[in-house]
Design a protein around this motif. Structure first.
Motif, short mmCIF file in Angstrom:
data_model
loop_
_atom_site.label_atom_id
_atom_site.label_comp_id
_atom_site.label_asym_id
_atom_site.label_seq_id
_atom_site.Cartn_x
_atom_site.Cartn_y
_atom_site.Cartn_z
N SER A 1 -12.55 10.69 -1.24
CA SER A 1 -13.41 9.15 -0.96
C SER A 1 -14.72 9.07 -1.76
N ARG B 1 0.79 -1.17 0.10
CA ARG B 1 0.05 -0.01 -0.06
C ARG B 1 0.84 1.15 -0.02
N SER C 1 -5.54 3.19 0.18
CA SER C 1 -5.99 1.97 0.69
C SER C 1 -5.77 0.71 -0.15
N VAL C 2 -5.23 0.97 -1.54
CA VAL C 2 -5.33 0.08 -2.41
C VAL C 2 -3.97 -0.99 -2.42
N ASP D 1 -10.42 3.88 -5.23
CA ASP D 1 -10.51 2.57 -4.37
C ASP D 1 -10.90 1.15 -5.03
#
Length: 287
Positions: A113, A42, A78-79, A119
Motif C-alpha cells: 500500500s 474491481r 481497490s482500483v 492505487d
C-alpha cells in the motif's frame, strides 16, 4: 464496506485467459488478445502488466487513457477499472497475485500500500524508454521461466522477482520529473473527492476543504477538465453504483444505503438521469 463490492476473483481472471485452473494465489499469462471488459469492476488480486506490442484503452476511476507499447501497467485490488479495444495487434504479459501471497513472511503488512502506483490513477502507466524496455523484458523472461519450472521454491522465487519489479517501478517513478499541466488545486480536489464522495456530494464541502470559494474551485475544475465540479461528483457516484450493481448479493435498496441516498427511489432517479436506464435495467444487462 469494500468486501461487499463484487470483484473479479483470481480464478475468474484465469478463466478469461485459459482453461487451466489451480489453487495457486498467483497466475501468469502471455496473451495475444485481451478480455476487453468495458463495464467497471474491481479485482481481488494485484496485477503488473507488460504491454509489449500494440495498444489498449484503459479507464481507472474517471481517468481514460490509451496505453501504447512498450509500457507497464500496475493495478491494485481497490482500483475500479475497465478495458476496451484500440487495435488488432497486441502482446501482453500479466502477473496476477493475491496480497496474502506476496506478504507471506513480510513483516510490513502495509508494504504494497505504500506504492501509490498501484492505487493512484495518475500513476498506473509507465511508458518505457529503450533501456527500461530491455530491462523489463529480461525480468519478465526470468519470471516466466521460474513459473515454467514447477519447483518447491517457485513461490519464493516469484516473490523475489515481484520485489524487483516493484523496486524498479518505484525507481522510475522517483526519477521522472513531475511535470504536469494540471492545476495542483484540481489534483487535490480529485484526491479528496475519491476519499469522501460516499458521504459528501456538495461542491461547497470540497471548496471548504481546499480553503477556496465555491466559484473559484468550479472555475479551476472547469478550466482543467472541461467538466464542472458537480459533474465530477456525479460521475464518481455513478461509477461506484455500476460496480455495486454487478454484485447480485446486494439489493438495490442496500446499494442505495451504501451510496448514502435517502431512499431507493431517489437513487433510482439519480441513476436513470445520469445513465438513461434504471438500476434494475443496468443490473439485468450486466449480471
Amino acid at each position: 464496506m469494500k468486501n461487499k463490492i463484487a470483484t473479479y476473483s483470481l480464478a475468474h481472471h484465469k478463466s478469461l485467459f485459459t482453461d487451466i485452473n489451480n489453487n495457486k494465489d498467483y497466475f501468469y499469462v502471455q496473451a495475444k488478445d485481451h478480455p476487453y471488459i468495458s463495464e467497471p469492476y474491481r479485482a481481488e488480486s494485484y496485477a503488473i502488466e507488460f504491454l509489449r506490442k500494440g495498444s489498449i484503452v484503459m479507464q481507472t476511476r474517471l481517468k481514460k487513457v490509451v496505453v501504447h507499447a512498450p509500457a507497464i501497467i500496475t493495478l491494485g485490488p481497490s482500483v475500479i477499472r475497465s478495458f476496451t479495444k484500440d487495435g488488432d495487434e497486441i502482446l501482453i504479459d500479466i502477473i496476477f497475485f493475491k496480497p496474502q501471497f506476496f506478504l507471506h513472511n513480510q513483516a510490513n503488512v502495509f508494504f504494497l500500500s505504500q506504492y501509490e502506483f498501484f492505487d493512484n490513477s495518475e500513476m498506473h502507466v509507465f511508458n518505457l524508454e529503450k533501456k527500461n524496455k530491455l530491462k523489463f523484458e529480461q525480468i519478465f523472461s526470468l519470471l516466466r521461466q521460474s513459473l515454467d519450472n514447477n519447483s518447491n521454491h517457485q513461490p519464493s522465487i516469484l516473490r523475489g522477482y515481484l520485489y524487483i519489479l516493484i523496486y524498479e517501478l518505484d525507481f522510475i517513478k522517483q526519477t521522472i520529473l513531475t511535470e504536469t499541466t494540471q492545476n495542483s488545486l484540481f489534483e487535490k480536489f480529485k484526491e479528496i473527492l475519491f476519499k469522501d464522495f460516499l458521504h459528501q456530494r456538495s461542491v461547497q464541502y470540497y471548496a471548504d476543504a481546499l480553503n477556496v470559494t465555491r466559484k473559484y474551485l468550479s472555475e479551476v475544475i472547469k478550466n482543467n477538465s472541461g467538466k464542472t465540479a458537480s459533474d465530477w461528483i456525479e460521475d464518481i457516484v455513478v461509477l461506484e453504483a455500476k460496480v455495486l450493481l454487478q454484485n447480485k448479493d446486494l439489493t438495490i435498496n442496500q446499494i442505495s444505503d451504501i451510496l448514502n441516498f435517502p431512499n431507493q427511489s431517489t437513487f433510482g432517479r439519480f441513476f436513470k438521469k445520469a445513465t438513461e436506464i434504471s438500476p434494475l435495467e443496468y443490473r439485468r444487462k450486466n449480471i
